[in-house]
Structures are given as C-alpha cells and as structure tokens.
Design a protein around this motif. Structure first.
Motif, PDB file in Angstrom:
ATOM      1  N   GLY A   7       0.161  -5.326   8.506  1.00 39.48           N
ATOM      2  CA  GLY A   7       0.345  -5.432   9.988  1.00 39.48           C
ATOM      3  C   GLY A   7      -0.498  -4.209  10.591  1.00 39.48           C
ATOM      4  N   ARG A   8      -1.190  -3.505   9.927  1.00 44.34           N
ATOM      5  CA  ARG A   8      -1.945  -2.326  10.298  1.00 44.34           C
ATOM      6  C   ARG A   8      -1.147  -1.352  11.061  1.00 44.34           C
ATOM      7  NH1 ARG A   8      -7.310  -3.115   9.913  1.00 44.34           N
ATOM      8  NH2 ARG A   8      -8.204  -5.207   9.791  1.00 44.34           N
ATOM      9  N   LEU A   9       0.114  -0.921  10.557  1.00 47.39           N
ATOM     10  CA  LEU A   9       1.099  -0.106  11.007  1.00 47.39           C
ATOM     11  C   LEU A   9       0.748   1.180  10.599  1.00 47.39           C
ATOM     12  CD1 LEU A   9       4.580  -2.136  10.630  1.00 47.39           C
ATOM     13  CD2 LEU A   9       3.055  -1.763  12.907  1.00 47.39           C
ATOM     14  N   ASP A  10       0.619   2.284  11.335  1.00 51.87           N
ATOM     15  CA  ASP A  10       0.490   3.575  10.678  1.00 51.87           C
ATOM     16  C   ASP A  10       1.615   3.927   9.787  1.00 51.87           C
ATOM     17  OD1 ASP A  10      -1.812   4.146  12.166  1.00 51.87           O
ATOM     18  OD2 ASP A  10      -0.818   5.437  13.529  1.00 51.87           O
ATOM     19  N   SER A  11       0.864   4.739   8.692  1.00 47.94           N
ATOM     20  CA  SER A  11       2.057   5.239   7.497  1.00 47.94           C
ATOM     21  C   SER A  11       3.135   6.125   7.851  1.00 47.94           C
ATOM     22  CB  SER A  11       1.358   5.733   6.449  1.00 47.94           C
ATOM     23  OG  SER A  11       0.475   7.119   6.916  1.00 47.94           O
ATOM     24  N   SER A  12       2.985   6.634   9.118  1.00 50.32           N
ATOM     25  CA  SER A  12       3.972   7.526   9.712  1.00 50.32           C
ATOM     26  C   SER A  12       5.388   6.440   9.930  1.00 50.32           C
ATOM     27  CB  SER A  12       3.776   8.311  10.600  1.00 50.32           C
ATOM     28  OG  SER A  12       3.132   7.636  11.836  1.00 50.32           O
ATOM     29  N   TRP A  13       4.963   5.364  10.086  1.00 49.86           N
ATOM     30  CA  TRP A  13       6.044   4.336  10.960  1.00 49.86           C
ATOM     31  C   TRP A  13       6.711   4.051   9.432  1.00 49.86           C
ATOM     32  CZ3 TRP A  13       7.319  -0.887   9.959  1.00 49.86           C
ATOM     33  CH2 TRP A  13       8.367  -1.203  10.675  1.00 49.86           C
ATOM     34  N   TRP A  14       6.208   3.491   8.275  1.00 52.46           N
ATOM     35  CA  TRP A  14       6.731   3.201   7.319  1.00 52.46           C
ATOM     36  C   TRP A  14       7.042   4.337   6.180  1.00 52.46           C
ATOM     37  CZ3 TRP A  14       3.131   3.092   2.961  1.00 52.46           C
ATOM     38  CH2 TRP A  14       1.683   3.193   3.401  1.00 52.46           C
TER      39      TRP A  14
END
Length: 69
Positions: free
Chosen positions: A62-69
């Motif tokens: 989903g191309r979410l930044d790793s800081s989000w997950w």
C-alpha cells in the motif's frame, strides 16, 4: 552521470556499512539478500528483513511509510 537518490559517490574511499533491518535491527548475512525488501522513504533507502517484510506486506504494498506500520 549522477548517483541514484540515497547513494553516495565518494570515489570508493569509504567502507560499505553493514546492512541492517530498519524495523528490527537484525544484520544481513553478507550483501543484501534477495529476500529482503528495499523501500525509498523521504529520499533515503531503508531495508527490511524477510520476516519484517512478510509481517508488513500489505502496508508495504500500500506504499505506507514504515513509520505508520
């Protein structure tokens, strides 16, 4: 010729840094294993081990930044 973002061109004088997972900190067993994931975030490359990549596959896709997950 220019270097890709996140790469440095020191003329080969600097020793390469050991590769570690940006999520759990585990070191890579040698050069970047093909099972690891490379992500470009904020202009810098981040590498994730195979376990962290599997655990967060949907967020990565989903191309979410790793800081989000």
């Amino acid at each position: 010729m220019t270097s890709p973002a996140g790469d440095s061109d020191n003329g080969g004088s600097a020793e390469p840094r050991p590769l570690v997972c940006a999520r759990c900190g585990i070191p890579a067993p040698g050069p970047a294993p093909i099972t690891w994931t490379c992500s470009v975030e904020n202009g810098g490359r981040r590498y994730f081990c195979d376990r962290c990549s599997r655990d967060h596959l949907r967020s990565i896709e989903g191309r979410l930044d790793s800081s989000w997950w």
